[in-house]
Scaffold this motif. Structure first.
Motif, mmCIF file in Angstrom:
data_model
loop_
_atom_site.group_PDB
_atom_site.id
_atom_site.type_symbol
_atom_site.label_atom_id
_atom_site.label_comp_id
_atom_site.label_asym_id
_atom_site.label_seq_id
_atom_site.Cartn_x
_atom_site.Cartn_y
_atom_site.Cartn_z
ATOM 1 N N ASN A 105 -14.248 10.353 2.721
ATOM 2 C CA ASN A 105 -15.773 10.982 2.540
ATOM 3 C C ASN A 105 -16.373 10.255 1.462
ATOM 4 O O ASN A 105 -16.937 10.922 0.387
ATOM 5 C CB ASN A 105 -15.482 12.534 2.068
ATOM 6 C CG ASN A 105 -16.699 13.160 2.347
ATOM 7 O OD1 ASN A 105 -17.797 12.809 2.539
ATOM 8 N ND2 ASN A 105 -16.613 14.556 2.365
ATOM 9 N N VAL A 106 -16.634 9.032 1.619
ATOM 10 C CA VAL A 106 -17.704 8.245 0.627
ATOM 11 C C VAL A 106 -18.943 8.720 0.654
ATOM 12 O O VAL A 106 -19.424 8.684 -0.613
ATOM 13 C CB VAL A 106 -17.624 6.680 1.180
ATOM 14 C CG1 VAL A 106 -18.603 5.782 0.049
ATOM 15 C CG2 VAL A 106 -16.023 6.090 1.382
ATOM 16 N N SER A 107 -19.438 9.081 1.674
ATOM 17 C CA SER A 107 -20.878 9.545 1.796
ATOM 18 C C SER A 107 -21.408 10.906 1.286
ATOM 19 O O SER A 107 -22.512 11.358 0.665
ATOM 20 C CB SER A 107 -21.664 9.250 3.013
ATOM 21 O OG SER A 107 -20.797 9.772 4.088
ATOM 22 N N GLY A 108 -20.231 11.929 1.209
ATOM 23 C CA GLY A 108 -20.242 12.965 0.791
ATOM 24 C C GLY A 108 -19.533 13.451 -0.592
ATOM 25 O O GLY A 108 -19.553 14.767 -0.845
ATOM 26 N N ASN A 109 -18.981 12.691 -0.978
ATOM 27 C CA ASN A 109 -18.421 13.280 -2.332
ATOM 28 C C ASN A 109 -18.464 12.136 -3.493
ATOM 29 O O ASN A 109 -17.943 10.810 -3.041
ATOM 30 C CB ASN A 109 -16.693 13.376 -2.069
ATOM 31 C CG ASN A 109 -15.997 13.790 -3.154
ATOM 32 O OD1 ASN A 109 -15.719 13.185 -4.002
ATOM 33 N ND2 ASN A 109 -15.690 15.031 -3.033
ATOM 34 N N ALA A 110 -19.080 12.375 -4.449
ATOM 35 C CA ALA A 110 -19.354 11.451 -5.693
ATOM 36 C C ALA A 110 -18.121 10.818 -6.228
ATOM 37 O O ALA A 110 -18.072 9.645 -6.598
ATOM 38 C CB ALA A 110 -20.333 12.272 -6.806
ATOM 39 N N LEU A 111 -16.913 11.839 -6.346
ATOM 40 C CA LEU A 111 -15.696 11.054 -6.805
ATOM 41 C C LEU A 111 -15.208 9.808 -5.740
ATOM 42 O O LEU A 111 -14.515 8.980 -6.300
ATOM 43 C CB LEU A 111 -14.548 12.204 -6.994
ATOM 44 C CG LEU A 111 -14.984 13.099 -8.240
ATOM 45 C CD1 LEU A 111 -13.616 14.234 -8.210
ATOM 46 C CD2 LEU A 111 -14.790 12.286 -9.523
#
Ligand SMILES: NC(=O)c1ccc[n+]([C@@H]2O[C@H](COP(=O)([O-])OP(=O)(O)OC[C@H]3O[C@@H](n4cnc5c(N)ncnc54)[C@H](OP(=O)(O)O)[C@@H]3O)[C@@H](O)[C@H]2O)c1
Length: 297
Positions: A105-111
């Motif tokens: 989830n690269v686009s939806g999670n900053a971590l």
């Protein structure tokens, strides 16, 4: 709103490519495969393979123009090479670009976005946003590949040695079969308006490591599975340590991938926010899930 007919898939062979091509062909799109090598393994005979030189924008643009391509699906493994593909697609008048993403989830999670293993994906996302007045984009996040992850021994170690259980093994994460990732690609191109310039999220199932182990023990009782408990905080620390020393870079990247899938804060359970219904993805029934585990363990 544009509708799409002619689709180019770059990196159409390999692990995921054939499933994307199959789903596009089944959905009625005209598909060409762009290839460095000209290999055709796993592709239907009616799909034309066009050899391209990825170092030459002209070579890619020419292939896209000659085949009247209006949607470009990238499936290349080297994510940071994609801005050049996007430029070539813009020059050829392609309307929609789907970058090679298909995972965490690269686009939806900053971590997740901060993990070094995803630098090339992040660069591509930012480039697409900058170019969105010239080309539309859609990113697909599907969690870990379920069948591939079992087959390779990544989700359950079937090659000997313990299966690592991360943090609380009752935590859920999303997993998607290669076939369903392919369906998601076709679904995006069948729904241009609803998927324009955004990330979509899909899953075949949301499952915990303990649930997966229980299924494995049921369908393959002969497989002796040992486990060991591991903390994702430790994995993260070790991976950064390796990067700092410039050692075992592949091992470090593999560690970051594990953290993105099994770390609780990394947004890997997509069950609450997904686009399954829009894109025609049905979650696996318990029986189907058992079948996927049986076939791939
Ligand atoms: N979620 C998950 O669990 C998971 C697991 C694995 C992969 N993925 C993601 O899925 C996407 C596709 O991965 P994959 O494993 O299917 O890729 P792959 O099998 O490694 O490569 C796909 C094809 O790309 C072409 N290719 C290979 N190296 C290239 C290079 N340096 N430049 C240009 N083309 C190259 C090759 O085709 P030609 O020789 O025909 O050009 C190759 O068959 C990636 O974004 C990857 O990160 C996700």
């Amino acid at each position: 709103m544009s509708t799409f007919k002619n689709v180019a898939v770059a990196g159409a062979t390999g692990n995921l490519g054939p499933a994307i091509v199959k789903a596009l062909v089944d959905a009625g799109f005209q598909v060409i495969a762009l290839s460095r090598s000209g290999k055709t393994e796993g592709l239907p005979s009616r799909v034309k393979t066009v050899k391209v030189d990825y170092d030459s924008k002209d070579s890619i643009t020419k292939a896209l123009k000659e085949n009247n391509i209006d949607a470009f699906v990238s499936n290349v493994p080297n994510h940071d090479s994609q801005p050049a593909l996007i430029d070539a697609a813009i020059a050829a008048g392609v309307k929609r670009f789907l970058p090679s993403d298909f995972g965490s989830n690269v686009s939806g999670n900053a971590l997740t976005a901060k993990l070094p293993v995803f630098a090339g994906k992040l660069l591509t996302h930012e480039y697409l946003k900058r170019k969105e007045s010239e080309i539309e984009w859609t990113i697909i996040a599907n969690g870990v590949f379920l069948d591939w992850g079992l087959e390779k021994g990544f989700l359950i170690n079937k090659h000997g040695g313990p299966t690592q259980l991360f943090d609380d093994p009752n935590n859920k994460f999303s997993a998607t079969t290669l076939a369903d990732v392919g369906k998601a690609v076709a679904g995006v191109l069948k729904h241009p308006a609803e998927t324009k310039n955004r990330s979509v999220f899909v899953q075949s199932t949301s499952i915990s490591q303990n649930e997966l182990l229980a299924i494995a023990k049921k369908v393959k009782p002969e497989l002796k599975i040992e486990t060991e408990n591991v903390s994702t905080a430790e994995v993260l620390k070790n991976s950064y340590g390796l990067l700092e020393k410039g050692e075992e870079i592949m091992g470090a990247m593999f560690g970051f991938l594990k953290v993105s899938i099994f770390g609780r804060e990394y947004g890997s359970d997509l069950s609450g926010e997904n686009d399954n219904e829009l894109l025609g993805i049905k979650e696996l029934t318990p029986k189907e899930l058992e079948e996927v585990v049986r076939e791939n363990l």
